[in-house]
Design an enzyme around this catalytic site. Structure first.
Site, mmCIF file in Angstrom:
data_model
loop_
_atom_site.group_PDB
_atom_site.id
_atom_site.type_symbol
_atom_site.label_atom_id
_atom_site.label_comp_id
_atom_site.label_asym_id
_atom_site.label_seq_id
_atom_site.Cartn_x
_atom_site.Cartn_y
_atom_site.Cartn_z
ATOM 1 N N ARG A 62 0.676 -1.341 0.188
ATOM 2 C CA ARG A 62 -0.199 0.035 0.071
ATOM 3 C C ARG A 62 0.318 1.344 0.435
ATOM 4 O O ARG A 62 0.303 1.893 -0.608
ATOM 5 C CB ARG A 62 -0.592 -0.196 1.368
ATOM 6 C CG ARG A 62 -1.931 -0.959 0.752
ATOM 7 C CD ARG A 62 -3.040 -1.430 1.956
ATOM 8 N NE ARG A 62 -2.806 -2.145 2.970
ATOM 9 C CZ ARG A 62 -2.390 -2.849 3.814
ATOM 10 N NH1 ARG A 62 -2.567 -3.976 2.738
ATOM 11 N NH2 ARG A 62 -1.513 -3.442 4.316
ATOM 12 N N GLU A 99 6.117 -9.634 15.094
ATOM 13 C CA GLU A 99 6.006 -9.749 15.573
ATOM 14 C C GLU A 99 6.268 -11.086 16.341
ATOM 15 O O GLU A 99 6.854 -11.498 17.243
ATOM 16 C CB GLU A 99 4.264 -9.977 15.632
ATOM 17 C CG GLU A 99 4.101 -9.995 16.558
ATOM 18 C CD GLU A 99 2.510 -9.765 16.998
ATOM 19 O OE1 GLU A 99 1.502 -10.071 18.098
ATOM 20 O OE2 GLU A 99 0.994 -9.511 15.740
#
Length: 179
Positions: A62, A99
């Site tokens: 994006r 993460e």
């Protein structure tokens, strides 16, 4: 309607995506709204209008959409920062923290010249691992990272603070609490 609320209202929130407990902030609805998309890009560009920005670097995927629009308005070049193995020419790479584990991003070795002034653009900053990796990658080839810009900041996750600790000013248009 205020600018923040106008933009926030065009961002779709999808609960439990991509996994339970996550609230996914989907900007495709903002991109589909011509007025909101234009306002968001104009606001991302505003602080640097009239200043010398050589390149805008966008993080896959994006960040390509937003970064291309920002680069166009600033009359700057656009540099894609991609996942490893997606660029056809000689590249420079950087590992970055996710993460759970690490990943690697890269850009063409000749995409930015030493000393060029670059703005980093992506749709959202959460933990900041990807953006931090992109800043380090740009600096590795000698770029001056002027700022990092995002539509959305998730301040509870600390990503913007991580970039500021690297002396990178951060501009976000809206913030959402939580994750």
């Amino acid at each position: 309607m205020t600018f923040d609320l106008d933009i926030k209202n065009t961002v779709r929130t999808i609960p439990d995506y991509p996994k339970p407990g996550i609230l996914f902030r989907d900007i495709t609805t903002l991109l589909a709204d011509a007025r909101a998309f234009r306002r968001a890009v104009d606001e991302l560009v505003h602080p640097w209008a009239g200043s010398k920005i050589d390149k805008v670097a966008g993080i896959e995927a994006r960040g390509f959409i937003l970064g291309g629009a920002v680069a166009h308005q600033l009359s700057a070049g656009f540099v894609p920062i991609r996942k490893k193995g997606k660029l056809p020419h000689k590249t420079v790479s950087m590992s970055y923290a996710l993460e759970y584990g690490t990943d690697e991003m890269e850009m063409h070795v000749d995409a930015v010249q030493p000393g060029e002034r670059v703005i980093l653009v992506d749709d959202l900053i959460a933990t900041g691992g990807t953006a931090e990796g992109a800043v380090k990658l740009l600096r590795q080839i000698g770029a001056t990272v002027v700022a990092a810009c995002f539509i959305i900041d998730l301040p509870d996750l600390g990503g913007a603070a991580k970039l500021r600790a690297l002396d990178v000013p951060v501009r976000s248009l809206i913030a959402f609490d939580g994750h």
